[in-house]
Design a protein around this motif. Sequence first.
Motif, PDB file in Angstrom:
ATOM      1  N   ASN A  11       7.014  27.809  21.176  1.00 54.05           N
ATOM      2  CA  ASN A  11       8.427  27.655  20.811  1.00 54.05           C
ATOM      3  C   ASN A  11       9.269  28.848  21.261  1.00 54.05           C
ATOM      4  OD1 ASN A  11       8.374  25.056  19.655  1.00 54.05           O
ATOM      5  ND2 ASN A  11       7.525  25.876  17.753  1.00 54.05           N
ATOM      6  N   LEU A  40      15.716  25.861  16.809  1.00 54.73           N
ATOM      7  CA  LEU A  40      15.890  26.366  18.180  1.00 54.73           C
ATOM      8  C   LEU A  40      17.277  26.063  18.721  1.00 54.73           C
ATOM      9  CD1 LEU A  40      12.443  25.611  19.880  1.00 54.73           C
ATOM     10  CD2 LEU A  40      13.181  27.624  18.597  1.00 54.73           C
ATOM     11  N   ASN A  95      10.544  17.577  24.029  1.00 57.29           N
ATOM     12  CA  ASN A  95       9.268  17.587  24.734  1.00 57.29           C
ATOM     13  C   ASN A  95       8.960  16.134  25.103  1.00 57.29           C
ATOM     14  OD1 ASN A  95       6.519  17.593  25.462  1.00 57.29           O
ATOM     15  ND2 ASN A  95       6.165  19.440  24.241  1.00 57.29           N
ATOM     16  N   ALA A 137      10.119  27.769  24.609  1.00 47.87           N
ATOM     17  CA  ALA A 137      11.050  26.645  24.494  1.00 47.87           C
ATOM     18  C   ALA A 137      12.462  27.129  24.173  1.00 47.87           C
ATOM     19  CB  ALA A 137      10.565  25.688  23.414  1.00 47.87           C
ATOM     20  N   TYR A 138      12.564  28.162  23.354  1.00 47.77           N
ATOM     21  CA  TYR A 138      13.879  28.730  23.017  1.00 47.77           C
ATOM     22  C   TYR A 138      14.589  29.232  24.274  1.00 47.77           C
ATOM     23  CZ  TYR A 138      17.209  32.223  21.289  1.00 47.77           C
ATOM     24  OH  TYR A 138      18.336  32.979  21.067  1.00 47.77           O
ATOM     25  N   CYS A 181      21.548  18.304  16.889  1.00 51.39           N
ATOM     26  CA  CYS A 181      20.111  18.566  16.835  1.00 51.39           C
ATOM     27  C   CYS A 181      19.449  17.873  15.647  1.00 51.39           C
ATOM     28  CB  CYS A 181      19.827  20.065  16.819  1.00 51.39           C
ATOM     29  SG  CYS A 181      20.733  21.020  15.601  1.00 51.39           S
ATOM     30  N   SER A 196      12.411  17.508  18.697  1.00 49.55           N
ATOM     31  CA  SER A 196      11.091  17.998  19.085  1.00 49.55           C
ATOM     32  C   SER A 196      10.397  17.008  20.016  1.00 49.55           C
ATOM     33  CB  SER A 196      10.210  18.234  17.851  1.00 49.55           C
ATOM     34  OG  SER A 196      10.787  19.194  17.007  1.00 49.55           O
ATOM     35  N   ILE A 200       9.028  22.427  23.553  1.00 51.33           N
ATOM     36  CA  ILE A 200       9.078  22.586  22.099  1.00 51.33           C
ATOM     37  C   ILE A 200       7.854  21.944  21.454  1.00 51.33           C
ATOM     38  CG2 ILE A 200      10.476  20.490  21.879  1.00 51.33           C
ATOM     39  CD1 ILE A 200      11.867  21.785  19.470  1.00 51.33           C
ATOM     40  N   GLU A 201       7.365  22.571  20.393  1.00 50.46           N
ATOM     41  CA  GLU A 201       6.248  22.043  19.613  1.00 50.46           C
ATOM     42  C   GLU A 201       6.712  21.828  18.178  1.00 50.46           C
ATOM     43  OE1 GLU A 201       3.124  21.307  20.586  1.00 50.46           O
ATOM     44  OE2 GLU A 201       3.499  21.838  22.690  1.00 50.46           O
ATOM     45  N   ILE A 244      12.176  21.960  13.713  1.00 50.31           N
ATOM     46  CA  ILE A 244      12.085  22.961  14.772  1.00 50.31           C
ATOM     47  C   ILE A 244      13.184  22.749  15.810  1.00 50.31           C
ATOM     48  CG2 ILE A 244      10.587  24.000  16.516  1.00 50.31           C
ATOM     49  CD1 ILE A 244       9.769  24.415  13.576  1.00 50.31           C
ATOM     50  N   GLY A 245      13.508  21.504  16.103  1.00 54.32           N
ATOM     51  CA  GLY A 245      14.629  21.245  17.001  1.00 54.32           C
ATOM     52  C   GLY A 245      15.924  21.815  16.446  1.00 54.32           C
TER      53      GLY A 245
END
Length: 367
Positions: free
Chosen positions: A66, A95, A37, A69-70, A87, A9, A57-58, A91-92
Amino acid sequence: MKKILIVSSVSRQFYLFEQGNIEVLKSLGYEIHAAANFNDANERLDTLDIIRHHFDIERSPFSYKNLKAYGQLKNILKSEKFDAIHCHSPIGGVLARLAAKAVGNCPVLYTAHGFHFYKGASLVNWAMFYPVEKLLARHTDHLITINKEDFNNANKFKAGQIHYVPGIGVSTKLFNENAVSREMKREELGISENTMVLLSIGELIKRKNHETLIRALLKVKKKNFVLLICGRGVLESYLKELTISLGIQEKVRFLGFRNDIKEICVASDIFVFPSYQEGLPVSVMEAMSAGLPVIASEIRGNIDLIQNGIGGYLLNPDDIDGFANSIQILIEDAKLRKVMSVKNKDEVKRYDISKVKARMIEIYSSL
């Protein structure tokens, strides 16, 4: 040349937690790309041999950004054709695994630095994060956990392979070299040799629970001490105002973000860490490497590192009296501090960076 993409992220992930992996990947002949990000980028990123890819990405799972971002991440995967993706962050991890499944061009590794469902977590956390991690594990070739509780939970999933790796590692050798002496660092910080130094490290956010520690100081009878807090965050003003309202502002020093944590550890006497939630805290391992007794919350990650009454004390994170009493005991008992120091220096060798790198070589080579 083989190419791998590390996804997170925030970009500070790469210099704070990924340097060991980057060194391993370079030794295996990978060209290393990093997607995050990069709005939080600082000069420490320039020391890393990585190719950067910004995407929006947030960290919040509820941010509409997001979705954008995806799509950006899918485009990165399509354009670069990586041999593997590794990853990080909740969230990272979401996605990256969804994008990898959509593009379908390489194996995926995911390191869980601390699942958001854990013993003591709210039902909301379990309801929100457990099903997502269980589902996405099916699209994960290598699921890496860094503490025993997460490893046990991960074994309920259907990932390709599930691994336990002892954290991101800590260079115990660096702490033994004593490049900066205790006396020199104390002089630089303006602290006398007969002052007892308490140290706490972590973002100034609710999860790190600095408030319990600050309130505990009121109940410590011995007054010749100072608390150093390293970190910054949204609660900085609140915590500073709290020390003023309690009348202990002279006992607490907020040092902000630091690049000299090793030296500050060496200059300290006791490490205090009342966090509510951790994976396997690097700051605790650094404190152990410096030979500090540790007073910490009895939570996942901390219990992997510290044995209660042996290397320090483990307490309920809201136990203000318990933290005060433990601080009092260690301030008054130099012999006990020494015994715990020796124990922690020995125990932390299990988490040395050399051992972590050896495990990651095995995992990366298996790709």
